[in-house]
Design a protein around this motif. Sequence first.
Motif, short mmCIF file in Angstrom:
data_model
loop_
_atom_site.label_atom_id
_atom_site.label_comp_id
_atom_site.label_asym_id
_atom_site.label_seq_id
_atom_site.Cartn_x
_atom_site.Cartn_y
_atom_site.Cartn_z
N ARG A 10 0.99 -1.13 -0.13
CA ARG A 10 0.07 0.15 -0.02
C ARG A 10 0.71 1.27 -0.16
O ARG A 10 1.77 1.19 0.74
CB ARG A 10 -0.87 -0.12 1.24
N VAL A 11 0.55 2.13 -0.85
CA VAL A 11 1.30 3.70 -0.83
C VAL A 11 0.08 4.37 -0.66
O VAL A 11 -0.89 4.59 -1.00
CB VAL A 11 1.88 3.64 -2.17
N ASN A 12 0.58 5.43 0.40
CA ASN A 12 -0.31 6.41 0.84
C ASN A 12 0.14 7.85 0.53
O ASN A 12 1.23 7.91 0.54
CB ASN A 12 -0.59 6.30 2.37
N MET A 13 -0.66 8.69 0.72
CA MET A 13 -0.23 10.07 0.31
C MET A 13 -1.03 11.09 1.29
O MET A 13 -2.45 10.89 1.30
CB MET A 13 -0.59 10.58 -1.07
N ILE A 14 -0.60 12.08 1.81
CA ILE A 14 -1.28 12.98 2.55
C ILE A 14 -0.97 14.48 1.75
O ILE A 14 0.25 14.59 1.29
CB ILE A 14 -0.75 13.29 4.01
N SER A 15 -1.81 15.21 1.56
CA SER A 15 -1.75 16.36 0.53
C SER A 15 -2.51 17.42 1.39
O SER A 15 -3.52 17.44 1.91
CB SER A 15 -2.05 16.14 -0.78
N ALA A 16 -2.00 18.60 0.63
CA ALA A 16 -2.77 19.79 1.18
C ALA A 16 -2.80 20.75 -0.26
O ALA A 16 -1.91 20.86 -0.81
CB ALA A 16 -2.29 20.70 2.28
N ILE A 17 -3.96 21.54 -0.51
CA ILE A 17 -3.93 22.44 -1.54
C ILE A 17 -4.62 23.72 -1.12
O ILE A 17 -5.22 23.87 -0.14
CB ILE A 17 -4.64 21.69 -2.70
N SER A 18 -4.11 24.75 -2.06
CA SER A 18 -4.73 26.08 -1.68
C SER A 18 -5.60 26.42 -2.79
O SER A 18 -5.24 25.91 -4.13
CB SER A 18 -3.54 27.01 -1.53
#
Length: 146
Positions: A10-18
Amino acid sequence: MLPVETKRQRVNMISAISSQGKVRFMVYQDTMNQQRLIRFMQRLVRASEQKVFLILDNLKVHHGKLAAAWLEKHKDKIEVFFLPPYAPEYNPDEYLNHALKIFVHSGQLPYTVEEISHKILSFMRKLQHQPQLVSNFFRSPMLSYL
């Protein structure tokens, strides 16, 4: 957070965008925990010249004691707001996750952690150079709170 799975991997990602089109992300293989969340928030704070206003969903990790203590210590640099429970339509980052999943599952399908990670990194790095596309994730009528 976006999980993309292969058999047993499993590969996960956390992200934030504006809404201005900025993208920050972190790819990891283990489960999300408070230390990983704090590391991501540290990166957000370090990369910003102004106070960060971060909108989170209600993942249990987001409400943990370690994360709360870190946020309290850094409240002059970052402030967190929580979405209502079970409301992904209010989260512009979910629109990014949807676009990423389409990209990862298109063309040559990835079968290893390395292949998945490569496709994720490729998509996200391209996205970082397309602020107008990122801004479009905020155009849903459900996001009128912005």
